[in-house]
Design a protein around this motif. Structure first.
Motif, short mmCIF file in Angstrom:
data_model
loop_
_atom_site.label_atom_id
_atom_site.label_comp_id
_atom_site.label_asym_id
_atom_site.label_seq_id
_atom_site.Cartn_x
_atom_site.Cartn_y
_atom_site.Cartn_z
N VAL A 422 -11.16 11.17 -0.43
CA VAL A 422 -11.72 11.16 -1.79
C VAL A 422 -10.78 11.94 -2.70
O VAL A 422 -10.46 13.10 -2.43
CB VAL A 422 -13.13 11.77 -1.84
N PHE A 423 -10.32 11.29 -3.78
CA PHE A 423 -9.55 11.95 -4.83
C PHE A 423 -10.47 12.16 -6.03
O PHE A 423 -11.23 11.26 -6.41
CB PHE A 423 -8.35 11.11 -5.26
N HIS A 424 -10.38 13.34 -6.65
CA HIS A 424 -11.25 13.67 -7.78
C HIS A 424 -10.46 13.62 -9.08
O HIS A 424 -9.27 13.96 -9.12
CB HIS A 424 -11.86 15.06 -7.58
N CYS A 425 -11.16 13.23 -10.15
CA CYS A 425 -10.51 13.15 -11.46
C CYS A 425 -11.57 13.35 -12.54
O CYS A 425 -12.44 12.49 -12.73
CB CYS A 425 -9.81 11.80 -11.63
N ASN A 426 -11.49 14.46 -13.26
CA ASN A 426 -12.41 14.76 -14.35
C ASN A 426 -11.62 14.87 -15.64
O ASN A 426 -10.53 15.44 -15.67
CB ASN A 426 -13.17 16.06 -14.09
N ALA A 427 -12.17 14.34 -16.73
CA ALA A 427 -11.46 14.31 -18.01
C ALA A 427 -12.39 14.66 -19.14
O ALA A 427 -13.62 14.58 -19.03
CB ALA A 427 -10.84 12.92 -18.23
N GLU A 428 -11.80 15.07 -20.27
CA GLU A 428 -12.54 15.37 -21.48
C GLU A 428 -11.79 14.80 -22.67
O GLU A 428 -10.61 14.46 -22.60
CB GLU A 428 -12.72 16.88 -21.65
N TYR A 436 -10.38 5.43 -15.06
CA TYR A 436 -10.19 4.38 -14.06
C TYR A 436 -8.97 4.71 -13.22
O TYR A 436 -8.18 5.60 -13.55
CB TYR A 436 -10.05 3.00 -14.73
N TRP A 437 -8.84 3.99 -12.09
CA TRP A 437 -7.77 4.25 -11.12
C TRP A 437 -6.87 3.02 -10.97
O TRP A 437 -7.35 1.88 -11.04
CB TRP A 437 -8.34 4.62 -9.76
N LEU A 438 -5.59 3.28 -10.75
CA LEU A 438 -4.62 2.24 -10.43
C LEU A 438 -4.13 2.44 -9.00
O LEU A 438 -3.85 3.58 -8.59
CB LEU A 438 -3.42 2.28 -11.39
N ASN A 439 -4.02 1.35 -8.24
CA ASN A 439 -3.53 1.45 -6.87
C ASN A 439 -2.00 1.54 -6.85
O ASN A 439 -1.36 1.49 -7.92
CB ASN A 439 -4.04 0.27 -6.03
N VAL A 445 -8.31 -0.45 -9.64
CA VAL A 445 -9.17 -0.38 -8.45
C VAL A 445 -10.58 -0.77 -8.87
O VAL A 445 -11.10 -0.26 -9.88
CB VAL A 445 -9.16 1.03 -7.83
N SER A 446 -11.21 -1.66 -8.12
CA SER A 446 -12.55 -2.13 -8.48
C SER A 446 -13.60 -1.09 -8.11
O SER A 446 -13.32 -0.08 -7.46
CB SER A 446 -12.85 -3.45 -7.78
N SER A 447 -14.81 -1.36 -8.53
CA SER A 447 -15.92 -0.44 -8.25
C SER A 447 -16.67 -0.81 -6.98
O SER A 447 -17.73 -0.26 -6.69
CB SER A 447 -16.91 -0.45 -9.43
N ASN A 456 -18.39 8.63 -11.09
CA ASN A 456 -18.09 9.99 -11.55
C ASN A 456 -16.60 10.23 -11.75
O ASN A 456 -16.17 11.37 -11.98
CB ASN A 456 -18.65 11.02 -10.57
N GLY A 457 -15.78 9.18 -11.65
CA GLY A 457 -14.35 9.31 -11.87
C GLY A 457 -13.53 9.50 -10.61
O GLY A 457 -12.29 9.53 -10.68
N SER A 458 -14.17 9.64 -9.47
CA SER A 458 -13.45 9.85 -8.22
C SER A 458 -13.02 8.53 -7.60
O SER A 458 -13.53 7.47 -7.96
CB SER A 458 -14.32 10.63 -7.22
N LEU A 459 -12.08 8.62 -6.68
CA LEU A 459 -11.61 7.46 -5.92
C LEU A 459 -11.88 7.71 -4.45
O LEU A 459 -11.52 8.76 -3.91
CB LEU A 459 -10.10 7.25 -6.13
N GLU A 460 -12.54 6.74 -3.79
CA GLU A 460 -12.86 6.87 -2.38
C GLU A 460 -12.16 5.78 -1.58
O GLU A 460 -12.23 4.60 -1.93
CB GLU A 460 -14.37 6.80 -2.14
N ILE A 461 -11.47 6.19 -0.53
CA ILE A 461 -10.78 5.26 0.38
C ILE A 461 -11.40 5.44 1.75
O ILE A 461 -11.19 6.46 2.41
CB ILE A 461 -9.27 5.55 0.41
#
Length: 581
Positions: A422-428, A436-439, A445-447, A456-461
């Motif tokens: 799991v990669f985390h990403c929080n923004a303001e 969103y995430w790019l591979n 990356v789809s949902s 919540n902005g995270s990416l799970e692999i």
């Protein structure tokens, strides 16, 4: 004699010691895994990985305790009846990217604990009834990117726990009315098929618990009345890439309580006001990439909870006064508004920030109907007519804070194959940015799926594979700008130490396990020998004085041969003395 009996007992005890040695080694047999020669097995992850091995059939001798079985990127063409009957512990089975054209009835029988099944990117044209028998716990089924033409009655009847089903990128021409019978737990459904000229209403009525429905590439010209009846729990409906869809019947969406509706890349020339009228819980509406030219006044007021309206890629010419009246929480996304000539924005809760700069740019050629837009949703500029400001004042009023990722520390992760990352990403930012995430191929990356972007902005692999290695990018974006953060993933394939040596004939021995086996075996051997000697010592004490030698008489073979032809009966005997231990 006493000596003979003692020898027999001693021999029996020695054989017993050897037996105990074998038993000691066998204590660790549970840690040994049979692994077919082409595959790689990992006892820690309980995974059998047979991907990219040019297999034409499912290999025999797979470990019975495996929970993950990866058969992707092979040349398997068919799955026979009860193909996996001995693999009762499997939780995740992936057969994507093969040449499957046939799945026999009860092919998966025995996989009573299976949770996910992936059959994407094969050549299936249909799935026989009963193919999914014996899968009572299956939750995720992916049959996308095949050549499926029809779904017959009761195709999925044996999947009572299924929650996610994707059949996107197929060529479906017919869905039987009872095709989805038995899918009482289904939450999300993806359907695809250019040759479907109508929504499969009767089939969908079987899915009373459905929450999200995605319909792609259908040959629709209109949505008929009550197309989605009995789907009271449906919250998200997406209809996309239907180039012949021109109208929605007045009651086509009747019975739905949607919070999100998308109808894009279609041929709607007007906003479907009447079908939308009753959707009082609607929060998100996307009508992008339709040739919509007008947004009429006082037609959307019933959508009290609407927060987002997207009309990107349209052909807007006029937005009438009162078009968004009553929509207290609305934000609007337009694109390509250079042709817009009439716009009425008065009496709307406008937030005066950089998102209205487009309006300033086209203001000289725009008719606002005599009513200037007023800032009502901005605390600092409440009641301000921003169009009355000079060009030198506007930059200080129509401002935004660019999107900014809060933690810019690069994330680098190295894991063994099969782990979840799991990669985390929080923004303001102002306005609130989208994340969103790019591979590694720089594609979004789809949902959904094994690699998915969370809300919540995270990416799970999940169940990471070596081919997932690379640099992923988190992108935070709003009207003022973008911010990105790279995240590096390195997935280690099974090391050679995990592969079984050829001389073990398929048995898998990690070095630590072999050391433990030898240690336990030696301990068992010495323990059994000690018990033997102690037993013999006390037993011999109870029998009196111990004899240390024994004399044995015997007849030599040559003496016996000569006596057969002789006249007498005298036979020569010999003796030898043996020392007893």
């Amino acid at each position: 004699s006493f000596a003979s009996a003692k020898i027999a007992v001693h021999g029996w005890l020695c054989w017993g010691a050897l037996y105990l040695l074998a038993a000691g080694v066998s204590l660790t047999s549970e840690t040994r895994w049979p692994c077919p020669q082409p595959c790689r097995c990992n006892t820690v992850l309980l995974e059998a990985n047979c991907s990219h091995r040019q297999l034409i059939t499912v290999p025999d001798g797979l470990p019975k305790d495996a929970k993950l079985l990866n058969l992707t990127n092979n040349k398997i063409k068919a799955l026979a009846q009860q193909q996996f009957q001995l693999l009762t512990h499997i939780l995740h089975l992936d057969l994507s990217d093969n040449d499957l054209v046939l799945i026999e009835v009860e092919a998966f029988l025995g996989l009573q604990n299976l949770l996910t099944l992936h059959l994407a990117r094969n050549h299936l044209k249909f799935i026989p009834v009963g193919a999914f028998a014996g899968l009572p716990k299956l939750k995720i089924l992916d049959i996308s990117s095949n050549d499926i033409l029809v779904f017959l009655d009761f195709t999925f009847r044996d999947l009572p726990a299924l929650q996610f089903l994707t059949a996107a990128d197929n060529d479906v021409v017919f869905i039987s009315s009872q095709a989805f019978s038995g899918l009482a737990s289904l939450q999300e459904l993806h359907l695809d098929g250019c040759n479907l000229t109508a929504v499969p209403t009767e089939a969908l009525t079987q899915l009373g618990g459905l929450r999200s429905l995605y319909l792609y590439r259908l040959g629709l010209t209109t949505l008929l009345n009550y197309s989605f009846r009995h789907l009271e729990r449906l919250k998200e409906l997406v209809i996309s890439d239907c180039p012949w869809l021109e109208t929605l019947s007045g009651r086509s969406l009747f019975g739905l309580n949607l919070t999100s509706l998308t109808i894009q890349h279609a041929n709607l020339s007007a906003v479907p006001y009447i079908p939308l009228h009753h959707l009082v819980y609607l929060v998100f509406l996307d009508l992008s990439f339709n040739p919509i030219t007008y947004i009429h006044g006082n037609q959307l007021g019933d959508l009290l909870r609407l927060r987002e309206l997207h009309l990107v890629g349209g052909s807007l010419l006029r937005i009438e006064i009162g078009a968004f009246r009553g929509l207290l929480y609305l934000s609007v996304a337009f694109q390509s508004v250079g042709t817009l000539r009439n716009l009425g924005l008065d009496n709307n809760p406008l937030a005066c920030d950089c998102r209205l700069l487009w309006l300033v740019q086209i203001r000289p050629n725009l008719d606002l109907g005599g009513n200037s837009p007023i800032c009502t949703a901005s605390v600092h500029f409440h009641g301000l007519n921003f169009l009355d400001l000079g060009e030198d004042e506007l930059p200080g009023v129509l401002t935004c804070r660019p999107a900014r990722i809060l933690t810019m520390k690069r994330q680098e992760v190295r894991v063994d194959q099969g782990h979840t990352v799991v990669f985390h990403c929080n923004a303001e930012g102002d306005p609130v940015p989208s994340v969103y995430w790019l591979n590694p191929q720089l594609k979004p990356v789809s949902s959904t799926g094994r690699i998915w972007a969370l809300s919540n902005g995270s990416l799970e692999i999940r169940f990471a594979q070596p081919q997932d290695s690379g640099t992923y990018h988190c992108v935070a974006s709003n009207a003022a700008g973008n911010s990105s953060l790279p995240a590096s993933l390195q997935v280690r394939a099974f090391p050679k130490s995990f592969r079984h040596p050829s001389h073990l004939k398929g048995w898998f021995f990690p070095s630590g396990t072999l050391l433990i086996a030898v240690t336990i075996g030696l301990m068992s051997f010495f323990s059994s020998v000690s018990v033997c000697f102690i037993f013999m010592f006390f037993w011999s004490k109870s029998k009196g004085q111990i004899k240390h030698t024994a004399t044995i008489a015997y007849v030599p073979r040559r003496a016996m041969s000569s006596s057969k032809g002789g006249a007498g009966n005298h036979t020569e005997t010999s003796r030898f003395t043996m020392k007893l231990i």
